[in-house]
Design a protein around this motif. Structure first.
Motif, short mmCIF file in Angstrom:
data_model
loop_
_atom_site.label_atom_id
_atom_site.label_comp_id
_atom_site.label_asym_id
_atom_site.label_seq_id
_atom_site.Cartn_x
_atom_site.Cartn_y
_atom_site.Cartn_z
N ILE A 157 38.82 107.54 49.44
CA ILE A 157 38.43 106.96 48.14
C ILE A 157 38.40 108.05 47.07
N LEU A 158 37.78 109.18 47.41
CA LEU A 158 37.73 110.29 46.44
C LEU A 158 39.13 110.79 46.10
N ALA A 159 40.02 110.81 47.10
CA ALA A 159 41.38 111.29 46.86
C ALA A 159 42.11 110.37 45.88
N ILE A 160 41.93 109.06 46.01
CA ILE A 160 42.55 108.10 45.09
C ILE A 160 42.00 108.32 43.68
N VAL A 161 40.68 108.46 43.58
CA VAL A 161 40.05 108.65 42.27
C VAL A 161 40.52 109.95 41.63
N SER A 162 40.50 111.05 42.41
CA SER A 162 40.86 112.35 41.83
C SER A 162 42.32 112.40 41.40
N ALA A 163 43.22 111.82 42.24
CA ALA A 163 44.63 111.81 41.88
C ALA A 163 44.87 110.99 40.62
N SER A 164 44.20 109.83 40.54
CA SER A 164 44.35 108.99 39.35
C SER A 164 43.83 109.70 38.10
N LEU A 165 42.68 110.36 38.24
CA LEU A 165 42.12 111.08 37.10
C LEU A 165 43.03 112.21 36.66
N GLU A 166 43.63 112.90 37.63
CA GLU A 166 44.50 114.02 37.26
C GLU A 166 45.74 113.53 36.54
N GLN A 183 37.41 115.02 32.54
CA GLN A 183 37.00 116.26 33.20
C GLN A 183 35.64 116.09 33.88
N LYS A 184 34.73 115.39 33.24
CA LYS A 184 33.43 115.13 33.86
C LYS A 184 33.59 114.26 35.11
N ALA A 185 34.49 113.30 35.04
CA ALA A 185 34.73 112.45 36.20
C ALA A 185 35.32 113.27 37.35
N CYS A 186 36.22 114.20 37.03
CA CYS A 186 36.79 115.08 38.06
C CYS A 186 35.70 115.96 38.68
N SER A 187 34.77 116.42 37.88
CA SER A 187 33.67 117.24 38.39
C SER A 187 32.80 116.44 39.34
N GLY A 192 31.18 115.12 45.03
CA GLY A 192 31.21 114.21 46.18
C GLY A 192 31.94 114.83 47.36
N ALA A 193 33.06 115.51 47.09
CA ALA A 193 33.82 116.16 48.16
C ALA A 193 33.02 117.31 48.77
N LYS A 194 32.30 118.04 47.94
CA LYS A 194 31.48 119.15 48.44
C LYS A 194 30.35 118.62 49.33
N LEU A 195 29.78 117.49 48.95
CA LEU A 195 28.72 116.88 49.75
C LEU A 195 29.24 116.52 51.14
#
Length: 520
Positions: A157-166, A183-187, A192-195
């Motif tokens: 899920i995070l990968a889909i969100v991050s790729a879309s945001l990028e 940029q805030k959304a990417c942060s 979430g990934a770090k967690l």
């Protein structure tokens, strides 16, 4: 008259009882129910506790217990006519201050006309340590199952969100407000990934890519990062002994661990103080090491990280490595820093030992086993020889195997933007059709956990058999043991942890092909 002479007059048991008492290999004693004074101790008690018979003669049974055990003892002997014959989980203290875990077996006797009890003390320190290891292992296993069950889907899920945001970021770069929000959304995705990574690290499920390094050199290279982390108001000292044994460690995870410790030290020293790192060798023998049940005897490189901050209470120290436990105010910390450090070190074959006292600071000792292999500083070799570069004008082709449809579309878009030709499959059997075809495939980019009865590692193994020159790149949010059996990436394996960005993918592809200028 000496204690021995005095006792020989008072002792009224039969000679056979006297012999059984004195020769028993377990510590035994007789004490007065009313005064709690020792009346008789055997040789094993003298050896176990370190006191002479004369010293025992002037002591009570309270004197061999830590302060925190006295209340429990007094409660039992408020009713001296009904003390238990067997009681467990006692703490006893030797003359040298070392604490023992003890089970007590006792029985009432009449000794010289006085009500007394005869006691056998069973040292269960090693047993309790072994049980604690089993409890830790069970906790890790349970957390690993829980974390793993969430990590794969959550990271997808995070990968889909991050790729879309990028991708969106590139389209709205001229709109400053929109770019800032993206940029805030990417942060937030990064947090979430770090967690997830921290939980996987604690559960010893984080893929490690260790290499053999000289620890003094690694710490020296980390000095600027650590110094910036603790800030100017804190004195930072780094000292390494002359010649330090090499270790096999994931340098990226070690960097994260050191920065976590530095951040904890900084937060504990709001008014300034000293933060120090010392690195040296240590040999732990079975007889001498004090980490019973936590680490095997052997040769270790020990990194000692110390601060002069506010320290921790014994209660907080006992829970310091638990996930989500923190002494910091709510919302200021996740409580995963020390648990990540602990899990990473255990997965690396080492250990984290913490010492702390309120107002005196905290000391963290990071144990990493000595590596006895030959070469230093070399990464694992590639599993296949470098494929020949395509001729100018040709396009390298990547086969992407990903079971998440939205993520598959985004990865295809990423690769096409880099100039690659892209084939896609959602499971292993579909991928095998492409691999057995005549068409060109230069690289296999596959998820590790796949449906259809074939894991990504199986697809990769079949791909290499069919196409010996093919490059393999794994991408996964959780490997589920399919790729990593020992907690470490096998030699020659390249893994992208989801979520990843276009830059991560570009670097991985360039490293595999080794000729980025001929991408397509």
């Amino acid at each position: 008259m000496t204690y021995e002479e005095s006792f020989s007059v008072r002792f009224s048991l039969r000679e056979s009882d006297h012999f059984a008492f004195e020769s028993n290999p377990l510590p035994m004693w007789i004490f007065d129910i009313e005064t709690l004074r020792f009346l008789r101790v055997n040789a094993a008690a003298v050896q176990q506790y370190g006191y002479s018979r004369e010293e025992f003669g002037s002591m009570t049974i309270e004197d061999i217990r830590p302060v925190e055990s006295i209340a429990r003892l007094k409660k039992i002997y408020q009713h001296p006519d009904r003390p238990p014959n067997h009681s467990s989980n006692w703490k006893h203290r030797r003359k040298d201050g070392r604490t023992l875990d003890v089970d007590i077996f006792s029985s009432g006797v009449v000794f010289e006309g006085k009500a007394a009890r005869i006691v056998v003390a069973l040292d269960v320190t090693e047993r309790n340590a072994a049980e604690e290891v089993l409890r830790h292992s069970s906790k890790f296993e349970s957390l690993g199952r829980l974390t793993g069950g969430v990590a794969h889907d959550f990271n997808n899920i995070l990968a889909i969100v991050s790729a879309s945001l990028e991708l969106l970021s590139g389209k709205v770069s001229e709109h400053l407000d929109a770019a800032e929000m993206l940029q805030k959304a990417c942060s937030a995705v990064d947090r979430g990934a770090k967690l997830t990574r921290s939980l996987l690290a604690y559960a010893r499920e984080l893929p490690l890519a260790p290499r053999r390094v000289e620890m003094a050199k690694v710490l020296q290279e980390l000095t600027p990062l650590i110094s910036n982390c603790v800030g100017k108001g804190i004195q930072f000292d780094l000292y390494s002994e002359g010649s330090i044994w090499p270790v096999l460690v994931d340098v990226g995870q070690l960097e994260t661990a050191m920065l976590n410790l530095a951040q904890n030290a900084r937060d504990a020293m709001s008014d300034g103080g000293l933060f120090s790192i010392h690195c040296g060798d240590m040999t732990l023998s079975k007889a001498s090491h004090s980490l019973l049940g936590e680490i095997s005897p052997g040769e270790y490189v020990v990194i000692t990280v110390a601060d002069t901050g506010k320290g921790m209470t014994p209660e907080d120290l006992a829970r310091a490595t638990e996930p989500f436990f923190t002494t910091k105010p709510m919302l200021e910390a996740t409580g995963l820093g020390l648990s990540m450090v602990y899990g990473f070190l255990r997965q690396s074959g080492g250990h984290l030992q913490l010492k702390s006292e309120p107002s005196k600071g905290t000391v963290a000792l990071l144990y990493l086993p000595r590596d006895t292999s030959e070469s230093v500083g070399q990464s694992a070799p590639s599993s296949t020889d470098a494929a020949s570069a395509p001729e100018v004008g040709e396009c390298r082709v990547v086969l992407v195997v990903e079971d998440e449809p939205d993520l598959l579309v985004l990865q295809k878009y990423f690769l096409e933007s880099l100039g690659y030709g892209v084939l896609t499959a959602t499971d292993g059997p579909s991928a095998m059709k492409y691999l057995r075809s005549e068409g060109r495939i230069d690289l296999l980019l596959t998820d590790v956990v796949l449906p259809g009865g074939m894991a990504g590692s199986v697809v990769a193994a079949e791909a290499v058999l069919i196409r010996p020159d093919i490059k393999i790149l794994y991408a996964s949010g959780y490997t589920k043991g399919e790729l990593i059996q020992t907690g470490r990436l096998p030699g020659g394996v390249t893994l992208l942890n989801k979520p990843f960005y276009l830059e991560d993918l570009t670097n991985a592809m360039d490293n595999l092909f080794e000729m980025p200028e001929l991408r397509g």
